[in-house]
Design an enzyme around this catalytic site. Structure first.
Site, PDB file in Angstrom:
ATOM      1  N   GLN A 114       0.826  -1.205   0.000  1.00  0.00           N
ATOM      2  CA  GLN A 114       0.000   0.000   0.000  1.00  0.00           C
ATOM      3  C   GLN A 114       0.864   1.260   0.000  1.00  0.00           C
ATOM      4  OE1 GLN A 114      -3.548  -1.080   0.676  1.00  0.00           O
ATOM      5  NE2 GLN A 114      -3.991   0.798  -0.422  1.00  0.00           N
ATOM      6  N   LYS A 129      -2.825  -1.107   6.748  1.00  0.00           N
ATOM      7  CA  LYS A 129      -3.750  -2.200   6.426  1.00  0.00           C
ATOM      8  C   LYS A 129      -4.138  -2.854   7.738  1.00  0.00           C
ATOM      9  CE  LYS A 129      -5.470  -4.248   2.727  1.00  0.00           C
ATOM     10  NZ  LYS A 129      -5.640  -3.730   1.359  1.00  0.00           N
ATOM     11  N   ASP A 169     -11.653  -4.380   2.123  1.00  0.00           N
ATOM     12  CA  ASP A 169     -10.797  -5.293   1.352  1.00  0.00           C
ATOM     13  C   ASP A 169     -11.580  -6.614   1.330  1.00  0.00           C
ATOM     14  OD1 ASP A 169      -7.803  -5.425   0.233  1.00  0.00           O
ATOM     15  OD2 ASP A 169      -8.148  -7.328   1.234  1.00  0.00           O
ATOM     16  N   THR A 213     -12.182   0.261  -7.870  1.00  0.00           N
ATOM     17  CA  THR A 213     -11.010  -0.608  -8.054  1.00  0.00           C
ATOM     18  C   THR A 213     -11.120  -1.344  -9.383  1.00  0.00           C
ATOM     19  OG1 THR A 213     -10.946  -0.886  -5.662  1.00  0.00           O
ATOM     20  CG2 THR A 213      -9.551  -2.334  -6.961  1.00  0.00           C
TER      21      THR A 213
END
Ligand code: NDP
Ligand code: 2IT
Length: 448
Positions: A114, A129, A169, A213
């Protein structure tokens, strides 16, 4: 004096010894730092200031207990994580993963990736994360709610719109973000919309974040083909997974004139020669939270391969959009033999290192996840902008911004690959372009 290559080898050994057993983290670190030798040679100051050593060490790692009660009154204990990896460019930013496979090393690899992905977006966001080994599959809404409330009861003290901004996620979508936000608001007595992204547009979320995304992955593929004077029109695609990223990659690929013939979940593969019907996939996955095998109920002419290997299906373009290391060297060889032109990563680190080498060596276009799937976090940053200004942009405007961001990421990577004598190698381009951005910010702050 050690040379640049020896220095990189030493750094990698320190990372391995300091983080024993965390193979995915080692893999992610090596994949980046092995490409940085020419940068150290060009700019010895990075070595003197030990920037790579610092970038490989997370700023903070939080591990906590998450107890919750199921619908039958049984108590369960899960483990929660949040890793703040690098805050040189902005507050920690990155998703939460709820999946039984989650270990600290999983979260560290994702947070490390990331760092570079977020730098590529050009937005003011650092990297983080988090997640848990909780499995949302098969749980009732009430169970998911109780788990999220317990998770946030510890997490809330570590996050904030200026400190750390989680999002979704694997296993975390707008339902979970809603439960998490509700608990944060209740504990802190603040309606701090910018503390989480991926919120529903019904209450402070941004339009296009859900699609971003997957749409970004398709846009990145479009740019890669354009750089080779080709287009998506009429190309046949295979997209693994059938979650958030896969669904919206399929949607945009279809809009851009390609045909997706296969998708999957952890149970098996759907092959539909005339093209995947996305309304059916959405109804199964977003509506019923069911299994992809149910696709055959609506489309008996399609084929379901239980435990099948999606990469055996011939295609022009392959989009791994499920999970890490899902595409190995055997799959890479099969794709190459079948004439695949390019592999574009929607997931984080889905191709194994040998698979990546095979693509690069054989001239198959390869779009690494940290560039190709950066549209999600970039749109999260747009959500933060809207929250900070108490504004809500239209779908069309936000999508235009996303498109421009993906085109910029592509050209940054492409031009950096050229600058370092590896034209069209997006691994080199993405790693070096993002590393320089983070390193220069870190240098500005002194030794911290
Ligand atoms: P979802 O939970 O929505 O979907 C995940 C999909 O991948 C499901 O089809 C799931 O199948 C499959 N899958 C997950 N884990 C495994 C596994 N261990 N083995 C086989 N199949 C698996 O997640 P997302 O679509 O959000 O995430 C997919 C990938 O994209 C991840 O790598 C994530 O890190 C990455 N990503 C996500 C972003 C986002 O904004 N959401 C942004 C950038 C990257 P099943 O349901 O059967 O488990
Ligand atoms: O891997 C990722 O970039 C994400 N899961 C999205 C992170 C975010 O903060 O939107």
């Amino acid at each position: 004096m050690v040379n640049a290559q020896e220095r990189i080898d030493v750094i990698y050994n320190v990372v391995k010894n300091r983080n024993p057993g965390e193979a995915e983290f080692h893999q992610a670190v090596w994949e980046v730092i092995e490409t940085l030798t020419p940068v150290l040679e060009k700019c010895p100051y990075y070595a003197k200031q030990k920037i790579i050593e610092r970038i490989c060490e997370p700023e903070r790692q939080i591990i906590f207990r998450v107890p919750w009660e199921d619908d039958n009154g049984e108590v369960h204990i899960n483990r929660g994580f949040r890793v703040g990896f690098n805050s040189a460019l902005g507050p920690y930013k990155g998703g939460l993963r709820f999946h039984p496979s989650v270990l600290l090393g999983t979260i560290k690899f994702l947070a490390f990736e990331q760092t570079f992905k977020n730098a590529l977006t050009g937005m003011p966001i650092g990297s983080g994360k988090g997640g848990s080994d909780f499995d949302p599959k098969g749980k009732s809404d009430s169970e998911v709610m109780r788990f999220c409330q317990s998770f946030m009861t510890e997490l809330y003290r570590h996050i904030g719109e200026l400190t750390d901004i989680p999002a979704g996620d694997i296993g975390v979508g707008s339902r979970e973000i809603g439960f998490l936000f509700g608990q944060y608001k209740r504990i802190t007595n603040r309606y701090e919309a910018g503390v989480l992204t991926g919120k529903s547009p019904l209450w402070s979320g941004a339009l296009v974040r859900r699609e971003s995304t997957g749409y970004g992955v398709a846009y990145f593929a479009e740019q890669m083909l354009k750089a080779r004077n080709e287009s998506l029109d009429g190309l046949s695609c295979v997209v693994s997974g059938s979650g958030n990223v896969a669904i919206y990659a399929i949607e945009k690929l279809h809009q851009l004139g390609a045909k997706v013939v296969a998708c999957s979940d952890s149970g098996g593969v759907i092959y539909h020669e005339e093209g995947i019907n996305l309304d059916t996939v959405k109804a199964i996955k977003e509506g019923a939270r069911g299994r992809i095998s149910a696709y055959l109920d609506e489309h008996p002419e399609a084929e379901y391969r239980a435990d099948g290997n999606i990469w055996e299906i011939p295609c022009h373009l392959a989009f791994p959009c499920a999970t890490q290391n899902e595409l190995d060297e055997n799959a890479a060889e099969t794709l190459i033999e079948n004439g695949c032109k390019a592999v574009v990563e929607g997931a984080n680190m889905p191709c194994t290192p040998i698979a990546v080498d095979l693509f690069l060596d054989s001239g198959v276009g390869y779009g690494p996840g940290k560039a190709a799937n950066a549209g999600g976090v970039a749109t999260s940053a747009l959500e933060m902008q809207q929250n900070a200004s108490r504004d809500a942009w239209s779908f069309e405007y936000t999508e235009k911004r996303l498109h421009a961001i993906m085109a910029n990421i592509h050209s940054d990577c492409y031009h950096t690959s050229e600058e370092f004598g590896a034209k069209g190698n997006y691994v080199v381009g993405a790693n070096i372009a993002s590393f320089r951005r983070v390193a220069d910010a870190m240098l500005a702050f002194g030794i911290i």
